[in-house]
Write a protein that holds these residues in place. Structure first.
Motif, PDB file in Angstrom:
ATOM      1  N   LEU A  73    -136.219  32.954 -10.572  1.00  0.00           N
ATOM      2  CA  LEU A  73    -136.449  33.466  -9.535  1.00  0.00           C
ATOM      3  C   LEU A  73    -135.530  35.054  -9.286  1.00  0.00           C
ATOM      4  N   GLU A  74    -136.483  36.043  -8.796  1.00  0.00           N
ATOM      5  CA  GLU A  74    -135.909  37.362  -8.868  1.00  0.00           C
ATOM      6  C   GLU A  74    -135.969  37.920  -7.676  1.00  0.00           C
ATOM      7  N   LYS A  75    -134.908  38.461  -7.044  1.00  0.00           N
ATOM      8  CA  LYS A  75    -134.932  38.752  -5.709  1.00  0.00           C
ATOM      9  C   LYS A  75    -135.860  40.258  -5.537  1.00  0.00           C
ATOM     10  N   GLY A  81    -131.215  44.513 -12.513  1.00  0.00           N
ATOM     11  CA  GLY A  81    -129.703  44.541 -12.675  1.00  0.00           C
ATOM     12  C   GLY A  81    -129.224  45.241 -13.515  1.00  0.00           C
ATOM     13  N   ASN A  82    -127.936  45.120 -13.805  1.00  0.00           N
ATOM     14  CA  ASN A  82    -127.121  45.960 -14.799  1.00  0.00           C
ATOM     15  C   ASN A  82    -127.781  46.039 -16.353  1.00  0.00           C
ATOM     16  N   ALA A  83    -128.416  44.916 -16.549  1.00  0.00           N
ATOM     17  CA  ALA A  83    -129.099  45.175 -18.006  1.00  0.00           C
ATOM     18  C   ALA A  83    -129.824  46.330 -18.300  1.00  0.00           C
ATOM     19  N   GLY A 461    -123.435  35.361 -17.906  1.00  0.00           N
ATOM     20  CA  GLY A 461    -123.596  36.776 -17.953  1.00  0.00           C
ATOM     21  C   GLY A 461    -122.521  37.263 -16.670  1.00  0.00           C
ATOM     22  N   ASN A 462    -122.815  38.315 -16.037  1.00  0.00           N
ATOM     23  CA  ASN A 462    -121.751  38.807 -15.031  1.00  0.00           C
ATOM     24  C   ASN A 462    -121.489  37.970 -14.082  1.00  0.00           C
ATOM     25  N   ALA A 463    -122.430  36.994 -13.696  1.00  0.00           N
ATOM     26  CA  ALA A 463    -122.300  36.014 -12.708  1.00  0.00           C
ATOM     27  C   ALA A 463    -121.088  35.225 -12.867  1.00  0.00           C
ATOM     28  N   GLN A 477    -120.743  42.172 -23.397  1.00  0.00           N
ATOM     29  CA  GLN A 477    -121.161  41.552 -21.988  1.00  0.00           C
ATOM     30  C   GLN A 477    -122.497  41.158 -22.141  1.00  0.00           C
ATOM     31  N   LEU A 478    -123.396  42.149 -22.839  1.00  0.00           N
ATOM     32  CA  LEU A 478    -124.818  41.731 -23.393  1.00  0.00           C
ATOM     33  C   LEU A 478    -124.657  40.482 -24.136  1.00  0.00           C
ATOM     34  N   GLY A 479    -123.578  40.430 -25.216  1.00  0.00           N
ATOM     35  CA  GLY A 479    -123.451  39.399 -25.930  1.00  0.00           C
ATOM     36  C   GLY A 479    -123.260  37.968 -25.186  1.00  0.00           C
TER      37      GLY A 479
HETATM   38  C1  LIG Z   1    -124.060  51.816 -17.276  1.00  0.00           C
HETATM   39  C2  LIG Z   1    -123.779  50.746 -18.075  1.00  0.00           C
HETATM   40  C3  LIG Z   1    -123.843  50.555 -19.373  1.00  0.00           C
HETATM   41  C4  LIG Z   1    -123.741  49.375 -19.902  1.00  0.00           C
HETATM   42  N1  LIG Z   1    -123.630  49.180 -21.074  1.00  0.00           N
HETATM   43  C5  LIG Z   1    -123.532  47.992 -21.757  1.00  0.00           C
HETATM   44  C6  LIG Z   1    -123.449  47.937 -23.381  1.00  0.00           C
HETATM   45  O1  LIG Z   1    -124.194  48.650 -23.922  1.00  0.00           O
HETATM   46  N2  LIG Z   1    -123.071  46.683 -23.822  1.00  0.00           N
HETATM   47  C7  LIG Z   1    -123.136  45.488 -23.197  1.00  0.00           C
HETATM   48  O2  LIG Z   1    -122.677  44.668 -23.651  1.00  0.00           O
HETATM   49  N3  LIG Z   1    -122.895  45.433 -21.851  1.00  0.00           N
HETATM   50  C8  LIG Z   1    -123.178  46.822 -20.982  1.00  0.00           C
HETATM   51  N4  LIG Z   1    -123.344  47.045 -19.758  1.00  0.00           N
HETATM   52  C9  LIG Z   1    -122.804  45.611 -19.247  1.00  0.00           C
HETATM   53  C10 LIG Z   1    -124.389  44.960 -18.914  1.00  0.00           C
HETATM   54  O3  LIG Z   1    -125.125  45.564 -18.484  1.00  0.00           O
HETATM   55  C11 LIG Z   1    -124.298  43.711 -18.016  1.00  0.00           C
HETATM   56  O4  LIG Z   1    -123.184  42.819 -18.502  1.00  0.00           O
HETATM   57  C12 LIG Z   1    -125.351  42.871 -18.259  1.00  0.00           C
HETATM   58  O5  LIG Z   1    -126.542  43.600 -18.142  1.00  0.00           O
HETATM   59  C13 LIG Z   1    -125.252  41.324 -17.218  1.00  0.00           C
HETATM   60  O6  LIG Z   1    -126.474  40.689 -17.379  1.00  0.00           O
HETATM   61  P1  LIG Z   1    -126.875  39.810 -16.424  1.00  0.00           P
HETATM   62  O7  LIG Z   1    -127.921  39.086 -16.750  1.00  0.00           O
HETATM   63  O8  LIG Z   1    -125.493  38.756 -16.147  1.00  0.00           O
HETATM   64  O9  LIG Z   1    -127.052  40.376 -15.139  1.00  0.00           O
HETATM   65  P2  LIG Z   1    -128.077  41.543 -14.458  1.00  0.00           P
HETATM   66  O10 LIG Z   1    -128.693  42.240 -15.675  1.00  0.00           O
HETATM   67  O11 LIG Z   1    -127.075  42.547 -13.602  1.00  0.00           O
HETATM   68  O12 LIG Z   1    -129.153  40.802 -13.731  1.00  0.00           O
HETATM   69  C14 LIG Z   1    -128.972  40.132 -12.597  1.00  0.00           C
HETATM   70  C15 LIG Z   1    -130.384  40.000 -11.684  1.00  0.00           C
HETATM   71  O13 LIG Z   1    -130.079  39.038 -10.959  1.00  0.00           O
HETATM   72  C16 LIG Z   1    -130.920  39.413  -9.766  1.00  0.00           C
HETATM   73  N5  LIG Z   1    -130.377  38.706  -8.479  1.00  0.00           N
HETATM   74  C17 LIG Z   1    -129.256  39.085  -7.951  1.00  0.00           C
HETATM   75  N6  LIG Z   1    -129.022  38.267  -6.687  1.00  0.00           N
HETATM   76  C18 LIG Z   1    -130.184  37.453  -6.836  1.00  0.00           C
HETATM   77  C19 LIG Z   1    -130.600  36.345  -6.025  1.00  0.00           C
HETATM   78  N7  LIG Z   1    -129.993  36.077  -4.922  1.00  0.00           N
HETATM   79  N8  LIG Z   1    -131.933  35.839  -6.078  1.00  0.00           N
HETATM   80  C20 LIG Z   1    -132.718  36.228  -7.202  1.00  0.00           C
HETATM   81  N9  LIG Z   1    -132.192  37.161  -8.142  1.00  0.00           N
HETATM   82  C21 LIG Z   1    -131.134  37.704  -7.856  1.00  0.00           C
HETATM   83  C22 LIG Z   1    -130.642  40.999  -9.809  1.00  0.00           C
HETATM   84  O14 LIG Z   1    -131.770  41.574  -8.818  1.00  0.00           O
HETATM   85  C23 LIG Z   1    -130.775  41.406 -11.292  1.00  0.00           C
HETATM   86  O15 LIG Z   1    -132.380  41.351 -11.414  1.00  0.00           O
HETATM   87  C24 LIG Z   1    -123.242  48.007 -19.189  1.00  0.00           C
HETATM   88  C25 LIG Z   1    -123.359  48.166 -17.874  1.00  0.00           C
HETATM   89  C26 LIG Z   1    -123.582  49.582 -17.147  1.00  0.00           C
HETATM   90  C27 LIG Z   1    -123.752  49.543 -15.624  1.00  0.00           C
END
Ligand SMILES: Cc1cc2nc3c(=O)[nH]c(=O)nc-3n(C[C@H](O)[C@H](O)[C@H](O)COP(=O)(O)OP(=O)(O)OC[C@H]3O[C@@H](n4cnc5c(N)ncnc54)[C@H](O)[C@@H]3O)c2cc1C
Length: 499
Positions: A73-75, A81-83, A461-463, A477-479
């Motif tokens: 599910l993607e809002k 997101g940050n990825a 992930g970041n959650a 973080q990506l790892g």
């Molecule tokens: C400028 C920058 C550079 C970075 N560079 C690196 C790097 O080189 N290496 C590294 O390890 N990390 C890096 N990071 C950190 C990394 O991007 C994040 O840690 C990573 O993307 C987290 O992935 P995620 O899947 O947890 O969340 P996200 O990629 O943030 O995805 C979350 C998703 O959930 C969706 N969502 C939110 N709420 C809801 C809801 N209620 N219902 C449905 N969907 C929802 C959002 O729309 C989004 O698509 C960087 C971050 C930034 C900002």
């Protein structure tokens, strides 16, 4: 679930949201994002995954490959997101790529120790060890199963060493490319990714076990039942000012957002009603940014040349501090959370030419002038103050006393600001990502305030909270999103089979 078409999304007005903000960040093509999604009649899945980021998509693919049936599910109208903002560093050790390049001076134990050191020994030791032990496998999965291409490793100083594996973005951010590849892998497996579907509530049974998700879709509220469990992969709360104020203080809410404006704390909002134990809520990664254009000025700030002055023309930060410390300090020492890196044309500065190119390429204003008076005029800094500050700095260098300045300058080899033309690169302190969230264990299960796992509830992930504290080794973080997203997948499929 009905059929979501581009037309219905446009009608709902949701498709256009955020289009400008992520334009440069290598988001997936609109064709990938807006393809018609059909879920068929079934409303029950083995795993319901909230968020189409790195953690969510990695989890969905693994659920499928373990024989389960996932739904994502993607809002937003595309992964948002940050990825997609990430440079694409993935920090891992023990890989084939390292072997091919003859990098053999690292170990899982050393990696673990360095991760713990960077977190001031406050990162969860079990999660950290699990990460270190499983990082190579995650990397090989990205290469072999997802087709992610990595560049040649460039060795870096502590704590990165030869661990940083940089994704080849092929013209977009490495993170953007990662998401493209994950989406393509999900599509090839027929995994439904439902856009404009926002999780608003977790469903539970009478034992308070998590049984699914209620989501807002363009057609209204819908329930998605989960036999094996629900993964919260919605990112952190870096774009939720109210939460930043509540958990960190108002100063943190003044930081610019370096990443997505759509990571708004659903990891907290969804799990708090179930008494999830929220940990590391005041912790985050910061970095400099030009908020309006998303230029990252870290290289020029790290170069060791020039001084950092406020809009009032005063030095405000020790130029020797890390780019993270600079970003975190700026909103505390300036009203505007804004400063200029003032450089001269010292030909030894290794970053000056590159930074001029970067600001120019991304249409981000910077200033160049033959005199400091002229530079002051261009930047709106009071000329008298700027000249006084530069003179004081140069005098302190002559007297070998830059550390006596207020704030001190503790650069090992500081250089005077004396050769025209002069440059001013504006920047703000920014927040990359929050580290806090519901505490997880090594099975990615969410733990409650009584230290019990909440059946059926997972986070990654970041959650998720627990892995990072204070800072992180770039690429972890990506790892972490990949490793714990896939762990959750295995757990949810196993749980579903038992149901
Ligand atoms: C400028 C920058 C550079 C970075 N560079 C690196 C790097 O080189 N290496 C590294 O390890 N990390 C890096 N990071 C950190 C990394 O991007 C994040 O840690 C990573 O993307 C987290 O992935 P995620 O899947 O947890 O969340 P996200 O990629 O943030 O995805 C979350 C998703 O959930 C969706 N969502 C939110 N709420 C809801 C809801 N209620 N219902 C449905 N969907 C929802 C959002 O729309 C989004 O698509 C960087 C971050 C930034 C900002």
């Amino acid at each position: 679930m009905g059929t979501l078409t581009r037309r219905s999304l446009l009608k709902s007005g949701l498709a256009a949201v955020g289009a400008g903000t992520v334009a440069m960040m290598g988001r997936p093509s609109s064709a990938e994002a807006a393809t018609t999604q059909k879920v068929g009649k079934a409303q029950t899945f083995d795993a319901v995954i909230v968020g189409a980021g790195c953690a969510g998509l990695a989890c969905a693919i693994e659920v499928h490959d373990q024989g389960g049936k996932p739904v994502v599910l993607e809002k937003m109208g595309r992964p948002s997101g940050n990825a997609i903002f990430a440079l694409g560093s993935v920090c891992v050790t023990g890989t084939r790529l390292q072997k091919e390049q003859g990098i053999d001076d690292d170990s899982v134990e050393q990696f673990y120790q360095d991760m713990m050191k960077v977190s001031l020994q406050r990162g969860d030791p079990e999660l950290t060890r699990f990460y270190a032990e499983n990082s190579a496998e995650a990397f090989h999965w990205l290469v072999d199963k997802i087709g992610v291409k990595f560049k040649k490793i460039i060795k870096a100083p502590y704590p990165r060493f030869g661990r940083i594996h940089r994704i080849d973005g092929e013209g977009i951010t490495g993170g953007g490319m990662l998401i493209r590849k994950l989406l393509a892998a999900a599509k090839a497996r027929g995994i439904p990714v439902l856009y404009h579907t926002k999780a608003v509530e977790l469903l539970t049974n009478l034992k308070m076990e998590v049984t699914g998700v209620r989501a807002l879709t363009p057609e209204g509220l819908k329930d998605f039942n989960a036999k094996g469990g629900v993964l919260i992969a919605s990112g952190g709360f870096s774009a939720n000012r109210e939460m930043l104020t509540m958990y960190m203080g108002g100063w943190a809410a003044n930081l610019a957002t370096r990443g997505s404006p759509y990571v708004t704390g659903e990891n907290i909002a969804l799990t708090k009603p179930l008494y999830a134990q929220l940990v590391h809520m005041d912790q985050f990664h910061g970095g400099p940014i030009v908020a309006a254009t998303h230029v990252n000025p870290a290289d020029i700030l790290n170069a060791g040349y020039g001084i950092i002055v406020s809009m009032q023309g005063q030095r405000v930060i020790d130029e020797a501090s890390t780019y993270v410390a600079k970003a975190k300090t700026l909103p505390r020492v300036t009203k505007e959370n804004r400063a200029f890196q003032i450089c001269d044309s010292n030909s030894k500065n290794p970053q000056l030419a590159g930074m001029i190119k970067k600001y120019t390429h991304l249409n981000s204003p910077f200033y160049q002038a033959e005199t400091l008076e002229e530079l002051a005029k261009l930047t709106d800094i009071p000329a008298e103050a700027l000249i006084k500050t530069v003179n004081e700095y140069n005098d302190a260098l002559k007297n070998n006393a830059p550390a006596q300045l207020n704030p001190p300058n503790t650069l090992k080899t500081p250089y005077a600001v004396e050769t025209a033309p002069y440059y001013a690169f504006p920047f703000e302190g920014g927040m990359t990502a929050t580290f806090g969230g519901p505490k997880i264990n090594v099975r990615a299960e969410v733990v409650n305030t009584e230290q019990q796992t909440i059946p059926g509830l997972y986070a990654a992930g970041n959650a998720a909270g627990g892995l990072f504290y204070n800072d992180y080794i770039g690429g972890c973080q990506l790892g972490g999103a990949t490793i714990f997203g896939r762990v959750a997948a295995k757990e949810m499929v196993a749980r579903s089979k038992k149901a």
